[in-house]
Design an enzyme around this catalytic site. Structure first.
Site, mmCIF file in Angstrom:
data_model
loop_
_atom_site.group_PDB
_atom_site.id
_atom_site.type_symbol
_atom_site.label_atom_id
_atom_site.label_comp_id
_atom_site.label_asym_id
_atom_site.label_seq_id
_atom_site.Cartn_x
_atom_site.Cartn_y
_atom_site.Cartn_z
ATOM 1 N N GLU A 89 35.982 85.519 34.762
ATOM 2 C CA GLU A 89 36.790 86.132 33.703
ATOM 3 C C GLU A 89 37.485 87.394 34.195
ATOM 4 O OE1 GLU A 89 33.069 84.545 31.447
ATOM 5 O OE2 GLU A 89 33.617 85.145 33.481
ATOM 6 N N ARG A 93 41.539 88.070 34.793
ATOM 7 C CA ARG A 93 42.236 89.177 34.136
ATOM 8 C C ARG A 93 42.951 90.062 35.149
ATOM 9 N NH1 ARG A 93 40.858 95.130 33.465
ATOM 10 N NH2 ARG A 93 42.188 95.786 31.748
ATOM 11 N N CYS A 142 28.970 85.886 29.884
ATOM 12 C CA CYS A 142 27.632 86.446 30.018
ATOM 13 C C CYS A 142 27.476 87.650 29.099
ATOM 14 C CB CYS A 142 27.354 86.837 31.473
ATOM 15 S SG CYS A 142 28.379 88.180 32.108
ATOM 16 N N LYS A 297 33.434 93.182 28.227
ATOM 17 C CA LYS A 297 34.798 93.384 28.716
ATOM 18 C C LYS A 297 35.819 92.660 27.833
ATOM 19 C CE LYS A 297 33.670 94.599 33.455
ATOM 20 N NZ LYS A 297 33.897 94.394 34.898
#
Length: 497
Positions: A89, A93, A142, A297
Site C-alpha cells: 500500500e 502511494r 494491516c 496510513k
C-alpha cells in the site's frame, strides 16, 4: 460505472503484463501483496441526449506496488535514501506521488494535457472535476482493519449478520483453535479451516463479511488456546457482527503493535485480546520499526489526501481517494469502516479544502494469484513453508524509468559498499521524490511559483514540508483530535537537501 471485480481484474492483468519477473515471488515458495491506484475517467463520447444511460468510463492503472516488509529503526538513515516501509500500500502511494509530480510537470511547464487544470488561486492547480482515483489492495490493510471477530457456526452457512452478538452475554468464546499452519490456509476452499469456519455469503450491496488476518509479513498470530466467558463490555472491544447465538471463537490478531502512549491491548484470552481503534506500528524482526500500520496510513490519507506535503504547495485542494477496493481475502466491512473512516469522523476545524472523506469501501471476489492463500492452495505440503517475498516492486505511469525493484529499502542488488551512491537510491525514496520536486521547481520561473514557496528561502526537505502551511495545519489538527500518539520521525531524518 465500475465494479470491484473490474478494478481487481485490471490490477491483476497489469501486474502480469507490466511488472518484471525480477522482484516477483519465487513460485511455490514465496507470496506477496499487491496494491495500486486506478484512474477513473468518463469516456469522451458520452451522449448528452441520453441522461438515463449508464456512465461509460475508462480505467487506467497509474501506480502499482508490491511488498510485505519494512526496515527496523536501527536501519533508518538521515539521508532519505532508504525506503522505511515497503508494504504494498505504501509503495503504491509513493509511486502515485511520482505520477502526480509528472502530471504537474506536464501542466505547469509543458502546458500539455494533464490530470490538472488551473485553480482559482494564483499559480495553484486542481484535479480535473471528471476524474477520480480508486485504491486497490489485494489484502486487508494491516493494523486496526484486520482486527475482527473469529466466528464458528454449526451445520449451517453464515447468514447476514447483526450487531446483536456484541451485546449478548450468552455468546461464549471457544478454545477450539487451529494451529498456525492450519490458519495460514485462510480461504483455501478445500482446507479444514474454511470448512469449519464458513465465510458469509455476499450481501446485496456486493460487500462481504469475512474473517481477517492481520500482519502482512509474518501472517496471522496464533491466539492462546484458552476459553473464556466474555462480558458484553469485553465483546464490545471488537467491532463486529454475528447472528444471535453464534460462538465467538476468538479474534484474528494483527501483528502490528500498539504505539507507545496508547492504552494497549488487554491481552485477555478470546475476543477481548485486542482493543480496536488504536494506532499501531508494523512489527519488525527483533528490531522495532517506526512505520505506522497501513490501516493508520490509509486513515490519514483519507483526511490529508495522498499527495503529501510537498505537492500541496502546488495544489488548491488535496488529492483524495474515492474508493478503496480489497481483493478476495478474509475481510470485515465493519472493521474497514471503523479503521479508515470511523476513527477520524469527529475531526473538525480543518483548513479549507480538507475534510474526512466518506470513501467507498468494497471487496472483490477475485483472488490475487500470488497472495499467500493462492500460493498455499497450489503448493504441495512437501515443498516446505511459504515465506513472504523479500523484494518490493514500484511502477508509475511516467515516461522515464517507470519501474523500481527494491530489497531492504534499496534497489535490488545494492551492496553495502554501494550504499550512499546515486544509483543506490529507489526512485520513490524521500530524497528522490524531493529531487523530482526540485526539478519541477527549477523548470518554472520564480515569479510563477506559489506564494508558499516565495515567502522565505527554503533549502532542506524538512523546510519545504513545513512551509506547506495548510497541509501542516490539517495534520496538526488531525493529530490533536484523533491521532495524538502517531510516531513522528525526528527532524534529523529530514535535513537532507
Amino acid at each position: 460505472m465500475w465494479s470491484a471485480d473490474e478494478i481487481a481484474r485490471l490490477c491483476y492483468e497489469h501486474y502480469r503484463s507490466m511488472l518484471p519477473k525480477q522482484g516477483k515471488p519465487e513460485p511455490n515458495r514465496e507470496w506477496t501483496l499487491l496494491a495500486a491506484v486506478v484512474k477513473i475517467q468518463p469516456t469522451a463520447d458520452q451522449a448528452c441526449d441520453r441522461p438515463d444511460r449508464p456512465v461509460q468510463v475508462t480505467k487506467e492503472v497509474v501506480s502499482m506496488g508490491t511488498g510485505t516488509k519494512c526496515i527496523g529503526q536501527s536501519k533508518m538513515r538521515k539521508s532519505g535514501d532508504i525506503l522505511n516501509d515497503s508494504h504494498a500500500e505504501v509503495i503504491a502511494r509513493r509511486s502515485f506521488q511520482r505520477y502526480l509530480l509528472h502530471q504537474l510537470h506536464l501542466a505547469a511547464t509543458l502546458k500539455e494535457d494533464s490530470i490538472f487544470v488551473p485553480g482559482t488561486q494564483r499559480e495553484l492547480w486542481k484535479l480535473r472535476p471528471d476524474l477520480l482515483f480508486v485504491f486497490f489492495s489485494s489484502h486487508t490493510p494491516c493494523g486496526d482493519a484486520s482486527i475482527i471477530p473469529m466466528l464458528e457456526f454449526e451445520d449451517q452457512p453464515c447468514c447476514p449478520v447483526s450487531r446483536d452478538w456484541a451485546n449478548n452475554p450468552s455468546v461464549e468464546a471457544s478454545g477450539n483453535l487451529e494451529a498456525p499452519e492450519d490458519k495460514r490456509k485462510c480461504d483455501d476452499s478445500d482446507s479444514p479451516v474454511t470448512k469449519k469456519m464458513r465465510l458469509e455469503p455476499r450481501t446485496p450491496d456486493g460487500m462481504a463479511h469475512h474473517q481477517s488476518f492481520g500482519n502482512q509479513e509474518s501472517g496471522p498470530n496464533s491466539p492462546d488456546v484458552s476459553s473464556s466467558n466474555l462480558t458484553a463490555e469485553e465483546l464490545a472491544t471488537v467491532t463486529g457482527m454475528a447472528p444471535g447465538g453464534a460462538k465467538v471463537v476468538d479474534v484474528y490478531r494483527t501483528g502490528a503493535k500498539c504505539v507507545p502512549g496508547e492504552a494497549g491491548d488487554s491481552g485477555k484470552p478470546g475476543a477481548a485480546y485486542h482493543r480496536v481503534g488504536l494506532l499501531r506500528v508494523k512489527p519488525g524482526r527483533g528490531d522495532r520499526t517506526c512505520s505506522m500500520s497501513c490501516s493508520d496510513k490509509l486513515a490519514r490519507w483519507n483526511v490529508l489526501g495522498c499527495q503529501g506535503a510537498l505537492l500541496m504547495h502546488f495544489l488548491e485542494e488535496p488529492i483524495y481517494l474515492s474508493a478503496v477496493v480489497i481483493g478476495k481475502c478474509p475481510y470485515s466491512q465493519e472493521a474497514m469502516q471503523r479503521a479508515l473512516i470511523g476513527r477520524c469522523q469527529n475531526v473538525s476545524a480543518l483548513p479549507e479544502g480538507f475534510g474526512v472523506q466518506e470513501v467507498k469501501l468494497q471487496q472483490s471476489d477475485l483472488l490475487f494469484e500470488q497472495s499467500r492463500c493462492a500460493v498455499q492452495a497450489k503448493k504441495a505440503e512437501s515443498q516446505g513453508r511459504l515465506v513472504p517475498c523479500g523484494a518490493a516492486i514500484s511502477w508509475s505511469a511516467v515516461p522515464e524509468q517507470p519501474l523500481d525493484v527494491t530489497a531492504n529499502g534499496f534497489p535490488q542488488g545494492t551492496t553495502k559498499k554501494g550504499i550512499g551512491r546515486l544509483q543506490a537510491r529507489s526512485r520513490i525514496s524521500k530524497v528522490e521524490l524531493f529531487r523530482s520536486f526540485q526539478k519541477l521547481l527549477s523548470s518554472i520561473s520564480e515569479d510563477k511559483w506559489p506564494d508558499s514557496l516565495r515567502v522565505q528561502k527554503l533549502v532542506t526537505y524538512h523546510e519545504y514540508k513545513e512551509a506547506a502551511s495548510t497541509y501542516q495545519q490539517a495534520w496538526s489538527t488531525l493529530r490533536k483530535q484523533a491521532f495524538g500518539s502517531w510516531i513522528r520521525n525526528a527532524p534529523d531524518y529530514q535535513q537532507f537537501k
